[in-house]
Scaffold this motif. Sequence first.
Motif, PDB file in Angstrom:
ATOM      1  N   ILE A   1      53.038  71.609 -26.564  1.00  0.00           N
ATOM      2  CA  ILE A   1      53.049  70.658 -27.662  1.00  0.00           C
ATOM      3  C   ILE A   1      51.633  70.185 -27.911  1.00  0.00           C
ATOM      4  O   ILE A   1      50.967  69.684 -27.012  1.00  0.00           O
ATOM      5  CB  ILE A   1      54.008  69.507 -27.361  1.00  0.00           C
ATOM      6  N   PRO A   2      51.186  70.414 -29.089  1.00  0.00           N
ATOM      7  CA  PRO A   2      49.768  70.175 -29.396  1.00  0.00           C
ATOM      8  C   PRO A   2      49.477  68.707 -29.613  1.00  0.00           C
ATOM      9  O   PRO A   2      49.016  68.318 -30.676  1.00  0.00           O
ATOM     10  CB  PRO A   2      49.548  71.001 -30.659  1.00  0.00           C
TER      11      PRO A   2
ATOM     12  N   TYR B   1      58.031  69.809 -32.944  1.00  0.00           N
ATOM     13  CA  TYR B   1      56.918  68.886 -33.191  1.00  0.00           C
ATOM     14  C   TYR B   1      56.360  69.072 -34.603  1.00  0.00           C
ATOM     15  O   TYR B   1      56.088  68.120 -35.320  1.00  0.00           O
ATOM     16  CB  TYR B   1      55.819  69.124 -32.130  1.00  0.00           C
ATOM     17  N   TYR B   2      56.197  70.352 -35.020  1.00  0.00           N
ATOM     18  CA  TYR B   2      55.671  70.636 -36.362  1.00  0.00           C
ATOM     19  C   TYR B   2      56.578  70.061 -37.430  1.00  0.00           C
ATOM     20  O   TYR B   2      56.128  69.524 -38.430  1.00  0.00           O
ATOM     21  CB  TYR B   2      55.560  72.165 -36.575  1.00  0.00           C
ATOM     22  N   GLU B   3      57.886  70.230 -37.180  1.00  0.00           N
ATOM     23  CA  GLU B   3      58.829  69.751 -38.186  1.00  0.00           C
ATOM     24  C   GLU B   3      58.593  68.276 -38.478  1.00  0.00           C
ATOM     25  O   GLU B   3      58.485  67.855 -39.613  1.00  0.00           O
ATOM     26  CB  GLU B   3      60.271  69.964 -37.703  1.00  0.00           C
ATOM     27  N   ARG B   4      58.474  67.523 -37.391  1.00  0.00           N
ATOM     28  CA  ARG B   4      58.347  66.075 -37.561  1.00  0.00           C
ATOM     29  C   ARG B   4      56.941  65.660 -37.951  1.00  0.00           C
ATOM     30  O   ARG B   4      56.761  64.736 -38.734  1.00  0.00           O
ATOM     31  CB  ARG B   4      58.736  65.365 -36.265  1.00  0.00           C
ATOM     32  N   ASN B   5      55.967  66.326 -37.415  1.00  0.00           N
ATOM     33  CA  ASN B   5      54.615  65.782 -37.531  1.00  0.00           C
ATOM     34  C   ASN B   5      53.706  66.581 -38.443  1.00  0.00           C
ATOM     35  O   ASN B   5      52.533  66.274 -38.568  1.00  0.00           O
ATOM     36  CB  ASN B   5      54.000  65.664 -36.138  1.00  0.00           C
TER      37      ASN B   5
ATOM     38  N   ALA C   1      47.813  76.574 -31.009  1.00  0.00           N
ATOM     39  CA  ALA C   1      48.874  75.594 -31.150  1.00  0.00           C
ATOM     40  C   ALA C   1      48.337  74.179 -31.250  1.00  0.00           C
ATOM     41  O   ALA C   1      48.875  73.358 -31.985  1.00  0.00           O
ATOM     42  CB  ALA C   1      49.823  75.708 -29.972  1.00  0.00           C
ATOM     43  N   SER C   2      47.270  73.912 -30.521  1.00  0.00           N
ATOM     44  CA  SER C   2      46.743  72.552 -30.571  1.00  0.00           C
ATOM     45  C   SER C   2      45.771  72.371 -31.717  1.00  0.00           C
ATOM     46  O   SER C   2      45.709  71.317 -32.344  1.00  0.00           O
ATOM     47  CB  SER C   2      46.065  72.201 -29.254  1.00  0.00           C
TER      48      SER C   2
ATOM     49  N   ARG D   1      54.043  64.918 -23.506  1.00  0.00           N
ATOM     50  CA  ARG D   1      55.048  64.569 -22.510  1.00  0.00           C
ATOM     51  C   ARG D   1      56.112  63.634 -23.104  1.00  0.00           C
ATOM     52  O   ARG D   1      57.283  63.700 -22.733  1.00  0.00           O
ATOM     53  CB  ARG D   1      54.324  63.911 -21.335  1.00  0.00           C
ATOM     54  N   VAL D   2      55.666  62.769 -23.990  1.00  0.00           N
ATOM     55  CA  VAL D   2      56.613  61.873 -24.648  1.00  0.00           C
ATOM     56  C   VAL D   2      57.583  62.695 -25.480  1.00  0.00           C
ATOM     57  O   VAL D   2      58.792  62.463 -25.489  1.00  0.00           O
ATOM     58  CB  VAL D   2      55.857  60.866 -25.552  1.00  0.00           C
ATOM     59  N   ASP D   3      57.006  63.685 -26.173  1.00  0.00           N
ATOM     60  CA  ASP D   3      57.841  64.519 -27.025  1.00  0.00           C
ATOM     61  C   ASP D   3      58.795  65.373 -26.193  1.00  0.00           C
ATOM     62  O   ASP D   3      59.946  65.577 -26.573  1.00  0.00           O
ATOM     63  CB  ASP D   3      56.961  65.420 -27.884  1.00  0.00           C
TER      64      ASP D   3
END
Lengths: 477, 1112
Positions: B49-50, A242-246, A181-182, B55-57
Motif C-alpha cells: 500500500i503506497p 487503496y486506489y479506489e478510495r484515494n 506502486a508508491s 498499516r492502518v489501511d
Amino acid sequence: MSKLYVFGIGGTGSRVLKSLTMLLASGVECKADTIVPIIIDPDDSGADKTRTIELMNQYMAIHSKLEDNEGSTNKFFKTEIKPVDGMTNFIFPLKNTRNCKFKDFIEMSQLDKESLALVNMLFSEKNLNSDMKVGFKGNPNIGSVVLNQFAGSQEYKDFANGFSAGDRIFIISSIFGGTGASGFPLLLKTIRTDKSSQAWSIISKARVGAVTVLPYFNVEEDENSGVDSATFISKTKSALAYYERNISQNGSIDALYYLGDNVKATYENHDGGSKQQNKAHLIELAAALSVLDFAATPEEKLAEGTQHYEYGLETTKDPKQQVLFQDLGKISRNAIQGPLTQFILMNKYLENSRARQSKHQPWAIDNKLDKNFFNGDFYAAVEKVQKAYYEWLHEMATNERTFKPFNEERTNPLFDIVNGKSASKYYPHLFTRNYALVDSILNTRWPNWNKAATREQKFMEIFYRATKDLVEHKYNM
Amino acid sequence: MGSVLRLHKEADNNIKDWTGGVNRAYGSDVIEQIQDPGGARADKEITSIPSPFARVDLARSAFHYVADKKDLDGKTIYHKLVSDCLDIGEIFFNYDKLADKLEIIVWDKKKEISKLENSSIDAHQILGQTLKMYLEQDAEAYNFDRMDKIFLLRYKGPGKKGDMDIIGATSPRTLFFSSANDLAYCSEQLRPSGKDKPFDDEYSPLYQRDFKFQKYLYALRVSYGETKFAHDFPEFNSYLQESRRRLTDEQKDELEKMDEKSINEFPVFSIGSNTVEVIGISLHKGTAIDPDEMRSDFFIASNIYQGRRPLVLPVKTGNTYTDLRYVQDNWQDENAAPYLDNRELDERNLPFTADRYPYLTISDFLTPTVILMPYEISGAFFNGNQQDDEKSFLLPVKDTFFKFFTPKELMGKMPDGKNMIDMREFGSGSVEVTLRIPIQRGRYIEYVREYRKTDGEVREAANEGRVIEKKFGLGVMPLVDYAAIGAKPFYRVAFFAKSKNSKLHFAGDGACSVKAHAIRSEAETTCSIESYVLEENFNRIYVEIDKVKNVALPILKSYGTAAKYTFAVDFGTTNTHIEYSVDGGRASYAFDIKSTDQQMQRMHVDYKSDRDLEYAFLDAFIPNTVGDNDDYAFPMRTVFAESAKIDYRKPTESLADGNIPFRYEKSPIPQYNRPKTDLKWSNDDAQRIELYLDNLFLLMRNKVVLGGGGLENTKIVWFYPVSMTKARCTRFADIWKKLYKKYFGEPTKEKLVIMSESVAPYYYYKRDLGAKSNVVTIDIGGGTTDVYVVEDNKPKMLSSFRFAANSVFGDGYNFPPRSNGFVNTFKSDIQGALQANKQNELINAYKSIESTENSTDIIAFFFSLASNKAFKGTNVPIDFLEMLTKNDKLKYTFVVFYGAILYYVAKMMKAKGLALPQTLAFSGNGSKTLKVLSTDKETLAKFAQLIIEKVYGEKYTGVTLEVIYEDEPKLATCKGGISCKENPSYEDVDKLKTSLLGIDEKQFTTDYHYDKIKSDEINAVAKMVSEFIDFLFAINDENKNFFVDSLATDASVIKNVKEICKEDLVEYTKQGLEKKLEEIKSWGMGNDAEIEETLFFYPIVAMLSNLARKIK
C-alpha cells in the motif's frame, strides 16, 4: 503543439517507455507533438532503466536529424521525445538512497520520542532496515516517503516551468511492486497539491492519466529476496482498494488504465540492479498504447469525470497461443501493424547486409548515401535502434502471453515475415522477389522531393516510403 | 478465458482496445474476483500500500475481508491481522494489568507534524510533509481529519528488543491496529486474559475472546450511536455484527440489555492528562478482577489456611486441566505457568490473564536442592514414600507448603489414592519428586521435579533440581505428639552435623522457638555435638546445610494417659538406681528403655562407617535401649557428663549442656564432655545435682508418656540420708519439687514421696525377705551408711553417717591418690587382664578415669567390670570382689570397716536401751563387700554377734543373730520405697534420729553445733576410736584368733595392723571435721549448724586408707 509528460515509475515504467519509444520509432501515430519522459526509479543500475534511456537517447539523436523537412511523409521517429530542460537522461534524481537504509534516510535516530514511536508503528523492522538502492523491494509504504522529494526540488521546478496549459501528464507504474506502486499516488498527490511552483495552478488542474499495471509475471521463489510473487496478488488487491478510495473517488485522476494478465511468465528473481532485465511483454506494449490513447482522448471526454479503461483483444482463442496482429482489437491493429511491419522490413533489409553492399544502388548513389554515411553516427544510431527493435520483438515473441506478429528470426524469404498474413504478389514487380524487390522499390520509389533535404532525411524518407509501399501492396495494411 | 487483459473474471469480455467499458474504478467487486493463487495465506506481510499509513489501511482491509466473507475463523493473513488488532484492543482494555510492561506514547498530530516540518533535518521535513500530505489527501478514507492523536503502545517488559518496541496503536478507522513486526516475543508477557495468547499463530476471533472485552466493544458502539459507529468504522462494525451472531443465546441476551450507559461499567481510560480516544470517542478499560469475586477451580484446597486462597497452577501443558475454570474461562491446554515466580505472593499477576491475584507454582512448594543421606531412613521419620536400604533423602518441600497443609497431610493420600508426595529414585542418587497439591472439585495439581547430582548452578526457573549428599545424625526425644495428649512438650533434638554451616529450625502449627541450643562441639574432623531444647510443639524440622534447607518429618505418635507409674529414685553417692512399677503392681522393675519405648528416635537405622555419629548419640544423649540385657542398665554409676563449655551462671539444660553418660566406665570419655562423680555430697555447684536429676526426670517422664501413663498420676519416691541436716534436706526437697512440678505437675505429698534412706530397705526386707521383729537394717552405700532399728515392728532408732564403701577405697582426707592401697595392689592385674582380652575401648575408658586421679572412681571402675556385658563372656573375666576376697592382708580393712559400724551401732542401741537385735539386714551397694569378710552368713553373724555381745556385755540366749543381705543389695532401698505403705514422715524420722557424738558412750549429737567442737572433743573422739581398736583386736584374741581362723586374714601382719590403726587419730579427726565444715559451707551453712552425724568415723576414714596403703 501540446506536450505529454510521461512519468515512468520503477522497472515497469521504464519498460513501458521502451515500448512507447519503439512504437514512436516505427511511426505509430501520436496525438501529442512531444513526449517528455521522466524516469523515477531509485534503482540506479536497473537494466531496464538503462536500456530504455539508451534507446531514447538514440531516438532523440535520430529525431533531431529529421526535423524541419518540408514535404516529408516520413513517420519513422516523427514524434519528438525530449527530456525536461535541465534533466539528464530523463531521470528524476533521488537523493540519499544509494547504500542507504530507510531508517537512515529518515534519520530516525534524530527523531523525537513521539515521532520515533509513530515511525516504529507505521514501518516494520524490515521496512526500516531495507536498503533502498534497488528500489523498495515491494515496500511501497517506504517508497511513499522516500520518493516524496518532488516538492521543492529543482527538477520539479524545471518540470513545472516547462509546463504549459493544454499539456497533459501520464503516469506509468505497476501496482504490485515497490517503486511504482508508491510513486504513483505520491506523484499524483504532489501534482494536485504542491504549490511550490508558479505553474502550480496549471499543473494542479492538468489532465492526468495513468496506467496501473497489475501482475503479469511471476518471479522464481527465492527465500533471500525481498520480492515474492506469491504476495503480488494480495498486494495488488490491497493497493487496488487503496486506489479506489484515494485516487479515483477523490477525482484526482482523469483517466485510469488498468492492465494485467492471468497468463504469466516466470522471471528470474532479482531485487533489481543490472540483472533485473525482464523480457519485453505484450502488456507493456498495451500500456504504451494507453499512453497514446490518453494523448488522443479529447478534452470533452475527460471533462466528464474520471475515465476508467481496460484493454481487450479481438481474439477469444486460447491465451496460451501466440497473439498475432489479427488478434488485436481493430484500433490497435490498425494503429500498429503497418508501422511495425514497415520497421521490421527496414530492419531486415539493413540487417541482412543489403545496405552497405547496395551503395552502388541508384537510391544510394543518387542520394549520396555513401560509405561515410553508413559509417557515420546517424546510421549507427539507426542500427542500434533497429537492433533494439528486433530484440524487443523477439522478447515479446518468446514471452508469455506471447505476442509474435512476425517471424522475426527469419531472413528468407523476407515477405513471409508477417505471421498469419501471406504476402500478396506485387504486380508491377512480378518477377522481383525478396530483397531484390526491396531494392527495386527503393530504387523506383525514392521520392522526388526537397533536394535540400539532408542525407539523413533522404535516407529515412526513402525507407519510409518504400516500406509503406511494400506493406500496402504485399499485406494490404 | 476472456480476451481482456485483466485479472478478474466476471466482467464484460467484449471490450476491445482501450475503448472503455469499465465505468468506474476497480472496487471491491473486482478485487473480490481476483483469484489469489497464493491465497491470502501468504505469510509475508502485505506492504504494497503506497502510503506511510499502509498499516492502518491493511487493518481496515482485513476487517472488511473477514466480515465480508462471513468467515471469522479462517487462517488467512487477514484473519491474522484482525486477530492482532483485537489483541491490541484487548491489551488496551487490560492496560492496568499489564502496565508494568507497557508505556503509552501520545502522538499529537498537529504538534508533531509541525515539529517535523520545521526540523533542521531535511529528511525530517520530508517525513513531516509526507505524513501531512497523506493525512490530508486520505482524510476521508481513514477519518484522519478527525484524528488528533494516536496512542501508541510501547512494550518495555522482559525480552524487549529495543527502547522503542511499538506493538500497536489506536486507529481512526478500526479503533486499533497492530505493528507489522513479529510480536511473538512478547506474546507470553502480554496475555490479557487466560484464553488467548496475543500475536500467535492461533488467530482468535472476537466471539471466542474474553466476554468482558466483547461487552465493552458493543457497549462502546451503543454509547457512540450505532448508526454513527457504522458510518465511521464500517469494517469494524460489520465484524462486530458477524461476531455477535456467533455468541450463545445467553451472551446475546446480555448484549441485548445494553444501553448508552452500559459503557460506564468500565472506567474511562486516561493516561496522565490525556483521555485515550479514537476520533473523539473515549476508550474505556476493563476493571481489574476483584479478588473477592474471584471464582476458580484452581483455588488451593487447604484446611488450615485462613487468608485469600491462592490459585495453584499447572506447569505442564496438556489437557489434564482444561475442564477446570481458570479465571474467566477454562484452563487452556497450551498454558503452563512458569516454574518460578520471584515476586511476593501478593505481588503476583496471574499468568495468561495478568490479573493481580496470588498464585502458586512448583517452586513455591519444592526446593531447588534435595539433600541425600547415605543411610537408610528409620521408621521414626517420613521417607517421602521412597524406599531404599542404602540411602535416603530429606523432603525438598518449602515452608510455603506448610502454610496450607500439615505434615500429616503430606504423609497422606489424595482422594484418588495417590500419595501426596512420591520420591522415585533413578540413576544413581537422582530422584524424581512428585508433589500433588489439592485444588477444588477433588482434583489436584501434580508437580514433578527431577533432582540430579550436578556441580552446575541451581536452575530453579528451568525446574532442574540438584542433589547434594550430606552426612549428619538426627534424633528426636521423645517422638511424641504432645499436642494430641495434651501435655506440655519437652523435647530434645540431637543433631550431629558433619558439615559446618548446619542448622535446624523447627515449626509447628504455631511459632516454635528453640528454648536452648547447646553446641558442645563444632563440626571439625568429626561431627558436631548439638542439642536443641524445645518446650513447644513442633511437627517438622528444617535441616539447613550450606544454605540448602530441606524438611525432615518425625512421625510423632500419641499414647494413652491412663497408666499410673510409680518410680523410686535412689540417688546414691556412687550408684543411682531407679525402680518403677505400673498401676500399683506388686512387681517392680529396674528402670529400662525397651525398643518399644525407645526415648531417642533416630532418623537413620545406622550410620555404617560413620561411627562418630553412632557414638554421639551414646555419649551425648542416651542409648537406644537400657536394661538388664543391655550394655547399659540401672543401677548405674552416679556420674554426670557435662559439656566442657558449661557455664552454670547461665541457664543450663540436661541432655544439652550435659547428660548421664551411660558409657561411663565402658568407653573413653569424648573430648567435649567432662564427667563428674561424687555429685551427692559435692562441694561444687548444687546446680549440677539439679541438672543430673533433671536428666533423670526427663527419662522418667518420657517413660510415662511413651508407656501410656498419665503425668499427673505419676508417683515418685525419693530418698534422703538422715545424716543431712534439715536445711540441707529441704534444699534437696526443693529441687525434687521443682522438677516434679516442671515435668509432672503440682507435687503433693502423695505424688512426690520423700523417704529416709535408712527406712526404705526395712520395708523391702520386711515384706520380701521375712525379717524378724527385732531388726536392724544397715544400708551401706558409697558415701553413707544408714541404720534403722525396729523393735517389735516399731521403729525405734535411726541413724546415718558418712562412713561407707568410699571410706574403704578412698584416699582418706589428703593422702595422695597415687598411693592408694587398693588401686596399687590391683591395677596391674586388671590392666593385664584388659589387655589380655584386647578390650581396647575399656583400656581407654580406664585411662580416662585414671587420669581424674580419683581413687573411688577407679575402684568403681574395677567393680563395674564384673557386670560389663562386653567383658562378661571373655576368657579372663574380672571380678574385683573376688580378687578382694582372695587378698588376706587387705581383708583387715574390711574387718575394721564392718567392725566399726557394728561397734558404733551396738553402742548406740545400748545407749538407747534397745534389746539385742535378732536380724541384721544389710543393703546398699557397699554391703557387697560383706563377701570379702566371708561368704558364709553364719560366720558373718558370728562376727557381728561377738561385737554386739561384747558391747552389750551380755550374750544371746535362746535366739540367734541372723544376717541377711541381697545379691543386688542396691535395689533394696528402691524396692522398699515402692512397696512402703506407711512411710514415716520427716518429723517422725527426725525424732528417731540418733547419733552418738563419738566422744563417749552416752553423748548424743542432739542440739550439738559444729562450733562447739573444740580440741577436747577432738581428743575424745580419737580416744574413743583408739578404744575401739583395742576392743576389736580383743575380740580376735578372746575368740581363738577369730580374724585369722574364721575370716582368713593374714596372721603375720595382725600386730602391725593394730599399730597402723592407732596412728595419727587426732590429726585424722581434725581433718575429717575440716572436710565436713567445708562441705557445710558449700551448702551455704555456717559453723553454727547443727551437727549432722557422729564424729566417731572421722578418724577411721583416714585410718582405713592408711591401712590399705601400708599393709603389705
